[in-house]
Design an enzyme around this catalytic site. Structure first.
Site, PDB file in Angstrom:
ATOM      1  N   ARG A  53     -25.161  38.385  49.406  1.00  0.00           N
ATOM      2  CA  ARG A  53     -25.841  39.546  49.977  1.00  0.00           C
ATOM      3  C   ARG A  53     -26.668  40.253  48.909  1.00  0.00           C
ATOM      4  NH1 ARG A  53     -21.792  43.153  53.336  1.00  0.00           N
ATOM      5  NH2 ARG A  53     -20.890  43.095  51.277  1.00  0.00           N
ATOM      6  N   ASP A  95     -27.918  38.073  54.163  1.00  0.00           N
ATOM      7  CA  ASP A  95     -26.803  38.845  54.711  1.00  0.00           C
ATOM      8  C   ASP A  95     -26.403  38.215  56.041  1.00  0.00           C
ATOM      9  OD1 ASP A  95     -25.103  40.667  55.846  1.00  0.00           O
ATOM     10  OD2 ASP A  95     -26.250  42.417  55.159  1.00  0.00           O
ATOM     11  N   HIS A 181      -6.847  23.799  46.198  1.00  0.00           N
ATOM     12  CA  HIS A 181      -7.224  23.435  44.827  1.00  0.00           C
ATOM     13  C   HIS A 181      -6.104  22.703  44.086  1.00  0.00           C
ATOM     14  CE1 HIS A 181      -5.218  27.214  43.548  1.00  0.00           C
ATOM     15  NE2 HIS A 181      -5.171  26.685  42.352  1.00  0.00           N
ATOM     16  N   LYS A 185      -5.781  19.083  41.026  1.00  0.00           N
ATOM     17  CA  LYS A 185      -5.149  19.115  39.708  1.00  0.00           C
ATOM     18  C   LYS A 185      -4.767  17.696  39.284  1.00  0.00           C
ATOM     19  CE  LYS A 185      -3.272  23.779  40.152  1.00  0.00           C
ATOM     20  NZ  LYS A 185      -3.441  24.669  39.028  1.00  0.00           N
ATOM     21  N   GLU A 219       4.592  32.350  38.712  1.00  0.00           N
ATOM     22  CA  GLU A 219       3.451  33.030  38.084  1.00  0.00           C
ATOM     23  C   GLU A 219       3.927  34.299  37.403  1.00  0.00           C
ATOM     24  OE1 GLU A 219      -0.471  32.647  40.354  1.00  0.00           O
ATOM     25  OE2 GLU A 219       1.000  33.027  41.904  1.00  0.00           O
ATOM     26  N   ASP A 238       0.341  32.765  51.289  1.00  0.00           N
ATOM     27  CA  ASP A 238      -0.585  32.581  50.176  1.00  0.00           C
ATOM     28  C   ASP A 238      -0.308  31.289  49.409  1.00  0.00           C
ATOM     29  OD1 ASP A 238      -2.643  33.483  48.326  1.00  0.00           O
ATOM     30  OD2 ASP A 238      -1.029  33.890  46.899  1.00  0.00           O
ATOM     31  N   HIS A 243      -0.141  25.229  49.031  1.00  0.00           N
ATOM     32  CA  HIS A 243       0.126  24.483  47.794  1.00  0.00           C
ATOM     33  C   HIS A 243       1.519  23.838  47.774  1.00  0.00           C
ATOM     34  CE1 HIS A 243      -3.457  26.541  46.770  1.00  0.00           C
ATOM     35  NE2 HIS A 243      -2.921  27.638  46.295  1.00  0.00           N
ATOM     36  N   LYS A 341       5.396  36.015  42.240  1.00  0.00           N
ATOM     37  CA  LYS A 341       4.571  36.747  41.265  1.00  0.00           C
ATOM     38  C   LYS A 341       5.496  37.544  40.356  1.00  0.00           C
ATOM     39  CE  LYS A 341       0.550  36.104  43.561  1.00  0.00           C
ATOM     40  NZ  LYS A 341      -0.470  35.185  43.060  1.00  0.00           N
TER      41      LYS A 341
HETATM   42  C1  BG6 Z   1      -4.121  30.744  44.915  1.00  0.00           C
HETATM   43  C2  BG6 Z   1      -3.350  31.951  45.354  1.00  0.00           C
HETATM   44  O1  BG6 Z   1      -4.331  29.870  45.981  1.00  0.00           O
HETATM   45  O2  BG6 Z   1      -3.383  30.059  43.898  1.00  0.00           O
HETATM   46  C3  BG6 Z   1      -3.064  32.876  44.193  1.00  0.00           C
HETATM   47  O3  BG6 Z   1      -4.103  32.655  46.343  1.00  0.00           O
HETATM   48  C4  BG6 Z   1      -2.399  32.117  43.069  1.00  0.00           C
HETATM   49  O4  BG6 Z   1      -2.252  33.968  44.593  1.00  0.00           O
HETATM   50  C5  BG6 Z   1      -3.162  30.838  42.736  1.00  0.00           C
HETATM   51  O5  BG6 Z   1      -2.346  32.967  41.944  1.00  0.00           O
HETATM   52  C6  BG6 Z   1      -2.383  29.977  41.752  1.00  0.00           C
HETATM   53  O6  BG6 Z   1      -3.170  28.897  41.343  1.00  0.00           O
HETATM   54  P1  BG6 Z   1      -2.932  28.204  39.936  1.00  0.00           P
HETATM   55  O7  BG6 Z   1      -3.903  27.080  39.915  1.00  0.00           O
HETATM   56  O8  BG6 Z   1      -3.213  29.251  38.889  1.00  0.00           O
HETATM   57  O9  BG6 Z   1      -1.498  27.767  39.900  1.00  0.00           O
END
Ligand code: BG6
Length: 495
Positions: A53, A95, A181, A185, A219, A238, A243, A341
């Site tokens: 935007r 936008d 993601h 890895k 984390e 989340d 994951h 966390k």
């Molecule tokens: C994300 C989450 O998908 O993965 C985050 O939304 C988290 O909350 C993150 O911190 C962790 O990814 P990585 O690659 O740092 O283990």
């Protein structure tokens, strides 16, 4: 290596990064594109259009990208990489609330029949629908063009269907690339190599030989700037829905017939569909919810989640689940998962705990074998084996355990002193998307099967009024997290 227009014949590739000035783009996506460029994976004529935007203009945009890339991977950058990347980039201010979004992008793209466009929607999922509609209305969605989207794909099964339907209107399933993601890895990909590239594990990879499996993603950071989003989702949505369940699938799936995308994903879906539902009857013994309170984590004092939010909250920042897979291979062997966390250390690891010997001729000295797969902070695979303790003792032979360790960094250290650069997970995934390979992306039925199971757990929490238990920041979650595994005799987390 230098390539031109990979994957689609004479068409010129265009990477359209929607959300090009956003946080994820700056931290992960531009640095990944820079490294792909440096390593010769981008076709010479590939263009990149940054869409946001914000009307900052191309010059300012590429300056910011340069700063962000240098901050993230400055050590690995070669002198001409940034200059080459900059030349590819044009920033366009659009936008999604305005009807001219598609027309303006089309004007920038040029002759669309000669293009192979990959869209990366690095924006809030609430914008997927309007953006896909703009793309479709302007006729910019035709094959081979494809779209990459990222979680959260919904908050539950119903909302994920709405998102998936809106994307499906413009892009068919084969051209919809859902990123998790973790699948990019290196060590996660290595799980497939480890399981299906070696014969030694397969005969033992079942409930007869394996006592249980643990998967931990710990984390040290709190929720920080993302509180608004996080409070709506919590750790189960989340991290676990995506994951952790992806890791579980790779560990538990049957050997696929091929490495092709559907063969792999068919097997993952079967695992998700075999997960035993967690209901109000067993939710207390099969799950633990926690929320960090005041403490000390990541080297800093932490006020606690509710203090950060400024109001009471029922959102969990820690979740642990005992998952059971109802099939022949895994019946009786649970998979314990946990994530949180503000825990004491940042680590992602998988422990495959084998059963004790059926009969030990060494007495209790013989400890059961264990395979430890570490993904973070460093990548390592080690197998604990029993060994004769060296030397002579009056009582005879003693055993000691020894780790057979495969440090991936050391193993593939090509020049003896410089470890190979650790790639950003998005590099692999963006490259695959450019090449049209969707094996490491999540298929719609996978997302939906995962939500289906997770929805059951959330419902059981609601039905039983199960609230998160407080844990001091900097500890490994609430007491119920330990009880979850220790309730089962002889099992403890590998802290
Ligand atoms: C994300 C989450 O998908 O993965 C985050 O939304 C988290 O909350 C993150 O911190 C962790 O990814 P990585 O690659 O740092 O283990």
């Amino acid at each position: 290596m230098s390539v031109s227009s990979a994957g689609n014949g004479a068409r010129q590739q265009v990477f359209v990064l929607v959300g090009g000035t956003g946080d994820l783009a700056m931290r992960m996506l531009w640095p990944s594109l820079a490294m792909l460029d440096q390593d010769g994976f981008l076709s010479d004529d590939l263009r990149i259009i940054s869409v946001a935007r914000e009307d900052c203009g191309t010059e300012v945009c590429v300056d910011r990208i340069g700063t962000a890339v240098t901050k993230r991977i400055g050590d690995a950058l070669e002198p001409d990489t940034l200059a080459r990347l900059r030349k590819r980039i044009v920033h366009v201010a659009l936008d999604a609330a305005h009807d001219d979004w598609g027309a303006k992008l089309k004007a920038e793209l040029g002759d669309i029949d000669r293009l192979d466009i990959v869209y990366f929607l690095s924006v809030s999922p609430s914008l997927f629908k309007p953006i896909c509609e703009h793309i479709e209305r302007a006729g910019l969605n035709k094959a081979p063009n494809r779209v990459i989207i990222e979680k959260p794909i919904g908050r539950d099964l119903a909302t994920s269907k709405i998102i998936n339907d809106s994307v499906a209107h413009a892009f068919d399933e084969a051209r919809t690339f859902r990123i998790d993601h973790y699948l990019g890895k290196e060590t996660v990909q290595n799980l497939i190599a480890l399981r299906f590239g070696n014969i030694v594990f397969e005969p033992l990879w079942n409930a007869q030989s394996i006592d249980h499996i643990q998967i931990t993603i710990a984390e040290t950071v709190g929720v920080g700037e993302r509180l608004g989003y996080y409070d709506e989702y919590g750790a189960i949505r989340d991290m676990l829905q995506n994951h952790l369940l992806q890791l579980l699938c790779l560990l538990a799936m049957e050997p696929p017939a091929a490495l092709s995308s559907d063969a792999l994903r068919d097997e993952k879906v079967k695992v998700l569909k075999s997960l035993k539902p967690i209901t109000a009857e067993n939710v207390l013994t099969h799950t633990a919810r926690g929320q960090y309170g005041p403490g000390f984590a990541d080297g800093h004092p932490v006020a606690g989640y509710e203090a950060e939010k400024g109001s009471p909250s029922n959102t969990e920042t820690f979740v642990a689940i005992k998952a059971e897979i109802a099939n022949w291979r895994w019946a009786g062997t649970p998979i314990y998962m946990r994530t949180g966390k503000c825990l004491p250390s940042r680590s992602t690891e998988i422990v495959v705990q084998f059963k004790p010997l059926p009969h030990s001729i060494f007495g209790p000295e013989a400890v059961a074998n264990r395979l430890l797969i570490r993904l973070q902070p460093d990548e390592d695979i080690s197998l604990t084996l029993m060994n004769k303790a060296p030397g002579l003792t009056a009582e005879g032979m003693h055993l000691q355990s020894l780790d057979l360790s495969l440090s991936l960094v050391k193993a593939f250290d090509s020049n003896g002193d410089k470890p190979p650069r650790r790639r950003i997970a998005y590099e692999r995934l963006i490259l695959d998307a450019l090449n049209g390979n969707n094996a490491q992306f999540v298929r719609r039925d996978e997302v939906e099967a995962a939500w289906n199971w997770v929805d059951g757990i959330v419902k059981a929490w609601t039905d039983t009024h199960m609230k998160p238990q407080m844990y001091p920041a900097g500890t490994f979650g609430p007491v119920s997290g330990y009880r979850l595994i220790e309730r089962d005799e002889g099992r403890t987390w590998n802290d």
